[in-house]
Design a protein around this motif. Sequence first.
Motif, PDB file in Angstrom:
ATOM      1  N   PHE A  28       1.039  -1.198  -0.041  1.00 13.77           N
ATOM      2  CA  PHE A  28       0.048  -0.031  -0.011  1.00 13.77           C
ATOM      3  C   PHE A  28       0.776   1.088   0.145  1.00 13.77           C
ATOM      4  O   PHE A  28       1.820   1.466   1.099  1.00 13.77           O
ATOM      5  N   VAL A  29       0.960   2.250  -1.245  1.00 18.06           N
ATOM      6  CA  VAL A  29       1.609   3.114  -1.295  1.00 18.06           C
ATOM      7  C   VAL A  29       1.070   4.535  -1.443  1.00 18.06           C
ATOM      8  O   VAL A  29       0.005   4.799  -1.529  1.00 18.06           O
ATOM      9  N   GLN A  30       1.739   5.321  -0.880  1.00 14.13           N
ATOM     10  CA  GLN A  30       1.310   6.674  -0.796  1.00 14.13           C
ATOM     11  C   GLN A  30       2.464   7.586  -1.170  1.00 14.13           C
ATOM     12  O   GLN A  30       3.545   7.280  -0.963  1.00 14.13           O
ATOM     13  N   ALA A  31       2.283   8.450  -2.206  1.00 15.14           N
ATOM     14  CA  ALA A  31       3.476   9.470  -2.814  1.00 15.14           C
ATOM     15  C   ALA A  31       2.865  10.865  -3.218  1.00 15.14           C
ATOM     16  O   ALA A  31       1.545  11.082  -3.380  1.00 15.14           O
ATOM     17  N   ARG A  32       3.542  11.833  -2.775  1.00 13.44           N
ATOM     18  CA  ARG A  32       3.315  13.177  -3.241  1.00 13.44           C
ATOM     19  C   ARG A  32       3.559  13.277  -4.957  1.00 13.44           C
ATOM     20  O   ARG A  32       4.655  13.339  -5.526  1.00 13.44           O
ATOM     21  N   PRO A  33       2.557  13.580  -5.651  1.00 10.50           N
ATOM     22  CA  PRO A  33       2.788  13.815  -7.057  1.00 10.50           C
ATOM     23  C   PRO A  33       3.782  14.936  -7.624  1.00 10.50           C
ATOM     24  O   PRO A  33       3.416  16.068  -6.837  1.00 10.50           O
ATOM     25  N   LYS A  34       4.537  14.981  -8.432  1.00  7.35           N
ATOM     26  CA  LYS A  34       5.076  16.135  -9.034  1.00  7.35           C
ATOM     27  C   LYS A  34       4.376  16.435 -10.299  1.00  7.35           C
ATOM     28  O   LYS A  34       4.240  15.968 -11.393  1.00  7.35           O
ATOM     29  N   ARG A  35       3.408  17.551  -9.947  1.00  7.05           N
ATOM     30  CA  ARG A  35       2.217  17.946 -10.616  1.00  7.05           C
ATOM     31  C   ARG A  35       2.468  18.207 -11.916  1.00  7.05           C
ATOM     32  O   ARG A  35       1.963  17.938 -13.076  1.00  7.05           O
ATOM     33  N   ASP A  36       3.804  18.985 -12.285  1.00  4.31           N
ATOM     34  CA  ASP A  36       4.440  19.169 -13.550  1.00  4.31           C
ATOM     35  C   ASP A  36       4.750  18.341 -14.408  1.00  4.31           C
ATOM     36  O   ASP A  36       5.279  18.458 -15.240  1.00  4.31           O
TER      37      ASP A  36
ATOM     38  N   ALA B 287      -1.459  -0.521 -11.367  1.00  6.77           N
ATOM     39  CA  ALA B 287      -1.434   0.073 -10.102  1.00  6.77           C
ATOM     40  C   ALA B 287      -1.534   1.672 -10.353  1.00  6.77           C
ATOM     41  O   ALA B 287      -2.304   2.387  -9.681  1.00  6.77           O
ATOM     42  N   LEU B 288      -0.657   2.308 -11.417  1.00 11.78           N
ATOM     43  CA  LEU B 288      -0.701   3.803 -11.349  1.00 11.78           C
ATOM     44  C   LEU B 288      -2.020   4.019 -12.095  1.00 11.78           C
ATOM     45  O   LEU B 288      -2.398   5.134 -12.001  1.00 11.78           O
ATOM     46  N   GLU B 289      -2.491   3.373 -13.091  1.00 13.63           N
ATOM     47  CA  GLU B 289      -3.557   3.826 -13.946  1.00 13.63           C
ATOM     48  C   GLU B 289      -4.616   3.893 -12.902  1.00 13.63           C
ATOM     49  O   GLU B 289      -5.753   4.631 -13.256  1.00 13.63           O
ATOM     50  N   ASN B 290      -4.872   2.973 -11.745  1.00 16.20           N
ATOM     51  CA  ASN B 290      -6.062   2.865 -10.920  1.00 16.20           C
ATOM     52  C   ASN B 290      -5.711   3.793  -9.635  1.00 16.20           C
ATOM     53  O   ASN B 290      -6.391   3.827  -8.691  1.00 16.20           O
ATOM     54  N   ALA B 291      -4.483   4.454  -9.580  1.00 12.77           N
ATOM     55  CA  ALA B 291      -4.104   5.245  -8.156  1.00 12.77           C
ATOM     56  C   ALA B 291      -5.145   6.028  -8.041  1.00 12.77           C
ATOM     57  O   ALA B 291      -6.050   6.743  -9.080  1.00 12.77           O
ATOM     58  N   ARG B 292      -5.238   6.613  -6.786  1.00 12.36           N
ATOM     59  CA  ARG B 292      -6.402   7.437  -6.267  1.00 12.36           C
ATOM     60  C   ARG B 292      -5.618   8.662  -5.734  1.00 12.36           C
ATOM     61  O   ARG B 292      -4.430   8.825  -5.627  1.00 12.36           O
TER      62      ARG B 292
ATOM     63  N   ASP C 206      10.822   9.848 -10.482  1.00 12.06           N
ATOM     64  CA  ASP C 206      10.792  10.827 -11.755  1.00 12.06           C
ATOM     65  C   ASP C 206       9.323  11.711 -11.559  1.00 12.06           C
ATOM     66  O   ASP C 206       9.351  12.889 -12.027  1.00 12.06           O
ATOM     67  N   TYR C 207       8.345  10.828 -10.925  1.00 12.29           N
ATOM     68  CA  TYR C 207       7.049  11.539 -10.958  1.00 12.29           C
ATOM     69  C   TYR C 207       6.206  11.862  -9.383  1.00 12.29           C
ATOM     70  O   TYR C 207       5.323  12.317  -9.345  1.00 12.29           O
ATOM     71  N   PHE C 208       7.140  11.393  -8.428  1.00 14.62           N
ATOM     72  CA  PHE C 208       6.624  11.465  -7.216  1.00 14.62           C
ATOM     73  C   PHE C 208       7.508  11.814  -6.134  1.00 14.62           C
ATOM     74  O   PHE C 208       8.748  11.572  -6.476  1.00 14.62           O
ATOM     75  N   THR C 209       7.463  12.330  -5.201  1.00  8.83           N
ATOM     76  CA  THR C 209       8.184  12.586  -3.911  1.00  8.83           C
ATOM     77  C   THR C 209       7.796  11.939  -2.789  1.00  8.83           C
ATOM     78  O   THR C 209       6.457  11.682  -2.889  1.00  8.83           O
ATOM     79  N   ASP C 210       8.305  11.888  -1.733  1.00 12.42           N
ATOM     80  CA  ASP C 210       7.759  11.500  -0.540  1.00 12.42           C
ATOM     81  C   ASP C 210       7.049  10.086  -0.511  1.00 12.42           C
ATOM     82  O   ASP C 210       5.987   9.762  -0.007  1.00 12.42           O
TER      83      ASP C 210
END
Length: 110
Positions: free
Chosen positions: A5-13, A40-45, A75-79
């Motif tokens: 179970f993963v959580q991450a902050r998206p790099k919106r840009d 997983a990424l296609e279904n991410a919330r 490349d796409y997420f932090t934290d």
Amino acid sequence: MAKRFVQARPKRDRLSDLRTRLESGEIEALEPFGRAMAKALENARFDSTSGEAVWVEEDYCSPPLAMERVEVLDDYFTDITVVEEDIDEAAGWRRIDDLPGLWEQLPEQA
């Protein structure tokens, strides 16, 4: 088979690039983890309260998500945090089922 179970902050840009790579099949083609990661990424919330993307991903790495982070995630997420290292997949998705999809929530960047 381990589910994380993963959580991450998206790099919106950077999300439009991630979306393009998902749609082109580039991420799905990565071996050995691409198919599971793409699903997983296609279904991410998206949790608007925390500003984080959340998902459940199949993973066999030690440490968790090691290959995925190097090839894609960093490349796409932090934290990036593995909240739970061995979760029942269906239970994990049910836990976030009420959240909007990441791609629905952030369409202007993706």
